[in-house]
Design a protein around this motif. Structure first.
Motif, PDB file in Angstrom:
ATOM      1  N   GLY A 116       8.469   0.814   9.295  1.00  0.00           N
ATOM      2  CA  GLY A 116       9.419  -0.150   8.759  1.00  0.00           C
ATOM      3  C   GLY A 116       9.264  -0.444   7.281  1.00  0.00           C
ATOM      4  N   VAL A 117       8.159  -0.007   6.680  1.00  0.00           N
ATOM      5  CA  VAL A 117       7.912  -0.365   5.276  1.00  0.00           C
ATOM      6  C   VAL A 117       7.764   0.831   4.335  1.00  0.00           C
ATOM      7  CG1 VAL A 117       6.895  -2.603   5.823  1.00  0.00           C
ATOM      8  CG2 VAL A 117       5.418  -0.583   5.708  1.00  0.00           C
ATOM      9  N   ALA A 120       0.815  -1.222   0.000  1.00  0.00           N
ATOM     10  CA  ALA A 120       0.000   0.000   0.000  1.00  0.00           C
ATOM     11  C   ALA A 120       0.840   1.259   0.000  1.00  0.00           C
ATOM     12  CB  ALA A 120      -0.938   0.001   1.200  1.00  0.00           C
ATOM     13  N   VAL A 121       1.998   1.227   0.654  1.00  0.00           N
ATOM     14  CA  VAL A 121       2.764   2.461   0.861  1.00  0.00           C
ATOM     15  C   VAL A 121       4.065   2.510   0.073  1.00  0.00           C
ATOM     16  CG1 VAL A 121       1.780   2.679   3.172  1.00  0.00           C
ATOM     17  CG2 VAL A 121       4.021   1.598   2.911  1.00  0.00           C
ATOM     18  N   ARG A 122       4.337   1.527  -0.754  1.00  0.00           N
ATOM     19  CA  ARG A 122       5.667   1.428  -1.364  1.00  0.00           C
ATOM     20  C   ARG A 122       6.028   2.613  -2.237  1.00  0.00           C
ATOM     21  NH1 ARG A 122       4.545  -0.822  -6.558  1.00  0.00           N
ATOM     22  NH2 ARG A 122       2.515  -1.861  -6.620  1.00  0.00           N
ATOM     23  N   SER A 142      -8.065   4.747  18.745  1.00  0.00           N
ATOM     24  CA  SER A 142      -7.462   3.964  19.815  1.00  0.00           C
ATOM     25  C   SER A 142      -5.953   4.147  19.755  1.00  0.00           C
ATOM     26  CB  SER A 142      -7.815   2.480  19.657  1.00  0.00           C
ATOM     27  OG  SER A 142      -6.933   1.661  20.396  1.00  0.00           O
ATOM     28  N   LEU A 143      -5.355   4.587  20.859  1.00  0.00           N
ATOM     29  CA  LEU A 143      -3.906   4.799  20.872  1.00  0.00           C
ATOM     30  C   LEU A 143      -3.165   3.506  20.584  1.00  0.00           C
ATOM     31  CD1 LEU A 143      -1.578   6.790  21.389  1.00  0.00           C
ATOM     32  CD2 LEU A 143      -1.684   6.150  23.806  1.00  0.00           C
ATOM     33  N   ASP A 144      -3.640   2.395  21.107  1.00  0.00           N
ATOM     34  CA  ASP A 144      -2.972   1.113  20.887  1.00  0.00           C
ATOM     35  C   ASP A 144      -3.021   0.702  19.419  1.00  0.00           C
ATOM     36  OD1 ASP A 144      -2.325   0.892  23.556  1.00  0.00           O
ATOM     37  OD2 ASP A 144      -4.068  -0.334  24.064  1.00  0.00           O
ATOM     38  N   ILE A 145      -4.174   0.881  18.795  1.00  0.00           N
ATOM     39  CA  ILE A 145      -4.296   0.532  17.375  1.00  0.00           C
ATOM     40  C   ILE A 145      -3.383   1.412  16.531  1.00  0.00           C
ATOM     41  CG2 ILE A 145      -5.856   0.580  15.376  1.00  0.00           C
ATOM     42  CD1 ILE A 145      -8.109  -0.254  17.271  1.00  0.00           C
ATOM     43  N   LYS A 146      -3.365   2.702  16.823  1.00  0.00           N
ATOM     44  CA  LYS A 146      -2.534   3.619  16.052  1.00  0.00           C
ATOM     45  C   LYS A 146      -1.050   3.349  16.289  1.00  0.00           C
ATOM     46  CE  LYS A 146      -6.038   7.291  15.935  1.00  0.00           C
ATOM     47  NZ  LYS A 146      -6.335   7.341  14.506  1.00  0.00           N
ATOM     48  N   ARG A 147      -0.669   3.076  17.534  1.00  0.00           N
ATOM     49  CA  ARG A 147       0.739   2.774  17.823  1.00  0.00           C
ATOM     50  C   ARG A 147       1.194   1.563  17.030  1.00  0.00           C
ATOM     51  NH1 ARG A 147       0.382   1.252  22.849  1.00  0.00           N
ATOM     52  NH2 ARG A 147       0.893   3.241  23.840  1.00  0.00           N
ATOM     53  N   ASP A 148       0.416   0.500  17.061  1.00  0.00           N
ATOM     54  CA  ASP A 148       0.781  -0.720  16.339  1.00  0.00           C
ATOM     55  C   ASP A 148       0.917  -0.457  14.844  1.00  0.00           C
ATOM     56  OD1 ASP A 148       1.055  -3.723  16.207  1.00  0.00           O
ATOM     57  OD2 ASP A 148      -0.741  -3.485  14.986  1.00  0.00           O
ATOM     58  N   LEU A 149      -0.002   0.317  14.289  1.00  0.00           N
ATOM     59  CA  LEU A 149       0.039   0.606  12.860  1.00  0.00           C
ATOM     60  C   LEU A 149       1.263   1.439  12.497  1.00  0.00           C
ATOM     61  CD1 LEU A 149      -1.254   0.533  10.058  1.00  0.00           C
ATOM     62  CD2 LEU A 149      -2.568   2.555  10.705  1.00  0.00           C
ATOM     63  N   TYR A 150       1.537   2.504  13.256  1.00  0.00           N
ATOM     64  CA  TYR A 150       2.673   3.367  12.920  1.00  0.00           C
ATOM     65  C   TYR A 150       4.007   2.641  13.062  1.00  0.00           C
ATOM     66  CZ  TYR A 150       0.003   7.619  12.209  1.00  0.00           C
ATOM     67  OH  TYR A 150      -0.849   8.568  11.700  1.00  0.00           O
ATOM     68  N   GLU A 151       4.110   1.775  14.053  1.00  0.00           N
ATOM     69  CA  GLU A 151       5.364   1.039  14.219  1.00  0.00           C
ATOM     70  C   GLU A 151       5.611   0.107  13.037  1.00  0.00           C
ATOM     71  OE1 GLU A 151       4.948  -0.662  18.098  1.00  0.00           O
ATOM     72  OE2 GLU A 151       5.691   1.146  19.119  1.00  0.00           O
ATOM     73  N   LYS A 152       4.531  -0.474  12.503  1.00  0.00           N
ATOM     74  CA  LYS A 152       4.671  -1.296  11.294  1.00  0.00           C
ATOM     75  C   LYS A 152       4.943  -0.419  10.081  1.00  0.00           C
ATOM     76  CE  LYS A 152       1.581  -4.968  12.922  1.00  0.00           C
ATOM     77  NZ  LYS A 152       0.230  -5.564  12.783  1.00  0.00           N
ATOM     78  N   LEU A 153       4.230   0.682   9.995  1.00  0.00           N
ATOM     79  CA  LEU A 153       4.360   1.588   8.856  1.00  0.00           C
ATOM     80  C   LEU A 153       5.772   2.137   8.739  1.00  0.00           C
ATOM     81  CD1 LEU A 153       2.881   3.160   6.608  1.00  0.00           C
ATOM     82  CD2 LEU A 153       2.278   4.874   8.334  1.00  0.00           C
ATOM     83  N   PRO A 191      -1.049  15.049  17.490  1.00  0.00           N
ATOM     84  CA  PRO A 191       0.065  14.414  16.783  1.00  0.00           C
ATOM     85  C   PRO A 191       1.248  14.121  17.705  1.00  0.00           C
ATOM     86  CG  PRO A 191      -0.283  16.689  16.032  1.00  0.00           C
ATOM     87  CD  PRO A 191      -1.459  16.314  16.855  1.00  0.00           C
ATOM     88  N   SER A 192       1.438  14.931  18.748  1.00  0.00           N
ATOM     89  CA  SER A 192       2.521  14.662  19.700  1.00  0.00           C
ATOM     90  C   SER A 192       2.313  13.360  20.456  1.00  0.00           C
ATOM     91  CB  SER A 192       2.663  15.815  20.700  1.00  0.00           C
ATOM     92  OG  SER A 192       3.260  16.932  20.091  1.00  0.00           O
ATOM     93  N   ASP A 193       1.058  12.917  20.568  1.00  0.00           N
ATOM     94  CA  ASP A 193       0.781  11.635  21.220  1.00  0.00           C
ATOM     95  C   ASP A 193       1.284  10.465  20.381  1.00  0.00           C
ATOM     96  OD1 ASP A 193      -0.603  12.969  23.270  1.00  0.00           O
ATOM     97  OD2 ASP A 193      -2.530  12.778  22.235  1.00  0.00           O
ATOM     98  N   LEU A 194       1.476  10.693  19.087  1.00  0.00           N
ATOM     99  CA  LEU A 194       1.778   9.620  18.149  1.00  0.00           C
ATOM    100  C   LEU A 194       3.167   9.710  17.528  1.00  0.00           C
ATOM    101  CD1 LEU A 194      -1.635   9.784  16.245  1.00  0.00           C
ATOM    102  CD2 LEU A 194      -1.020   8.117  17.990  1.00  0.00           C
ATOM    103  N   LYS A 195       3.791  10.882  17.572  1.00  0.00           N
ATOM    104  CA  LYS A 195       4.992  11.119  16.762  1.00  0.00           C
ATOM    105  C   LYS A 195       6.141  10.163  17.078  1.00  0.00           C
ATOM    106  CE  LYS A 195       6.944  14.831  19.663  1.00  0.00           C
ATOM    107  NZ  LYS A 195       7.342  16.255  19.678  1.00  0.00           N
ATOM    108  N   SER A 196       6.246   9.718  18.326  1.00  0.00           N
ATOM    109  CA  SER A 196       7.374   8.842  18.685  1.00  0.00           C
ATOM    110  C   SER A 196       7.241   7.458  18.066  1.00  0.00           C
ATOM    111  CB  SER A 196       7.485   8.716  20.205  1.00  0.00           C
ATOM    112  OG  SER A 196       6.331   8.100  20.754  1.00  0.00           O
ATOM    113  N   PHE A 197       6.045   7.095  17.624  1.00  0.00           N
ATOM    114  CA  PHE A 197       5.824   5.777  17.011  1.00  0.00           C
ATOM    115  C   PHE A 197       6.142   5.776  15.525  1.00  0.00           C
ATOM    116  CE2 PHE A 197       2.001   6.063  20.039  1.00  0.00           C
ATOM    117  CZ  PHE A 197       2.784   5.736  21.140  1.00  0.00           C
ATOM    118  N   THR A 198       6.277   6.957  14.922  1.00  0.00           N
ATOM    119  CA  THR A 198       6.336   7.054  13.467  1.00  0.00           C
ATOM    120  C   THR A 198       7.725   6.812  12.884  1.00  0.00           C
ATOM    121  OG1 THR A 198       6.840   9.425  13.416  1.00  0.00           O
ATOM    122  CG2 THR A 198       4.505   8.786  13.573  1.00  0.00           C
TER     123      THR A 198
END
Length: 290
Positions: free
Chosen positions: A115-116, A88-90, A102-113, A132-139
């Motif tokens: 890497g790819v 999807a993102v290549r 959901s913070l957990d759902i978003k964290r899991d997605l960004y950590e995978k994202l 966005p500051s709640d999420l930026k460290s996962f990106t």
């Protein structure tokens, strides 16, 4: 932090093909962008097809401006569907995340994202409750990450609230503002992080007040809505807005709130609507029947 120019965005990936995710993807495709719509399973991807087909009819019925790109039917040809995140993102210039609040759902997605996705790819969250500051460290790329918040019924309520963090590269911010404008939106440039942005800072107190009137037995939804429409001239009352937003979203936001009243409202929604499949306009019934 670099101020170097960034190439204009052309290839867009939307993560999440639900009610709003499908609108975000279709709006971009309608305005000539190459779009990939991603969801977590083949079943979810298959369910997105009818949503996009329905949007063709909506855009044609409402005569949405953008015919220079071939119109609503041609937009479908610019949307690719996949359940493979890496695929999807290549080639994505911009990835817009529109998954559940959901913070957990978003964290899991960004950590995978992280890497790819290619190094040049900009990440944007459509979250309406998380900063966005709640999420930026996962990106893995805080300088290339910000919030891009859409309103439901994006072809009509075509605001795009753009909000960065202290780490966001100004050139990235400007590239996303430019993308929003070129995709038929009115960019709302927010100068500092604020929970609720501009739109929800105004809207949420209204919805909370309406929920309180209902839970306290002061008035039923139809009475509340009628009062608001007559008194202000607004086209929709708060419970009609709840149905448009979707009662699942309203439930998720209420559950995440520390406010006791919000918890009561979440329980009320679950028992009386969500458990009965009444999720709002998307399912044909919520507070009202459509």
């Amino acid at each position: 932090m670099s101020d170097s120019p960034i190439a204009p965005i052309q290839r867009v990936t939307v993560l999440g093909s639900g009610v709003l995710g499908s609108q975000i993807a279709f709006q971009a495709a309608f305005h000539g962008f190459d779009v990939t719509a991603y969801d977590v399973s083949d079943d979810a991807v298959a369910a997105a097809g009818p949503r996009f087909e329905q949007l063709v009819g909506v855009y044609e019925h409402d005569r949405v401006k953008g015919s220079e790109n071939g119109g609503a039917r041609a937009a479908l040809d610019r949307i690719r569907l996949t359940a493979d995140l890496g695929d999807a993102v290549r080639e994505a210039d911009l990835v817009i995340e529109a998954v559940p609040e959901s913070l957990d759902i978003k964290r899991d997605l960004y950590e995978k994202l992280a890497g790819v996705a290619p190094e040049h790819t900009i990440f944007a969250t459509n979250s309406s409750t998380l900063l966005p500051s709640d999420l930026k460290s996962f990106t893995g790329r805080p300088t290339r990450f910000l919030a891009l918040h859409y309103a439901n019924h994006v072809w009509q309520q075509n605001t795009a609230e753009v909000m960065g963090t202290t780490d966001t590269d100004p050139a990235v911010y400007e590239a996303v503002v430019d993308f929003a404008r070129r995709s038929g939106l009115e960019p709302i440039e927010i100068k500092k992080e604020k929970a609720g942005y501009v739109l929800n800072s105004l809207l949420v107190p209204l919805l909370n007040a309406a929920a309180g009137l209902l839970l306290e037995g002061v008035a039923d939804p139809a009475t509340v809505d009628k009062t608001w429409r007559i008194g202000t001239g607004a086209p929709l009352g708060p419970f009609q807005i709840f149905d448009v937003i979707g009662l699942t979203t309203a439930y998720n936001v209420s559950v995440a709130s520390p406010d006791e009243g919000s918890q009561y409202f979440a329980a009320y929604l679950k028992e009386n609507y969500i458990d009965k499949g009444k999720l709002g306009t998307a399912t044909g019934e919520g507070f009202y029947v459509y």
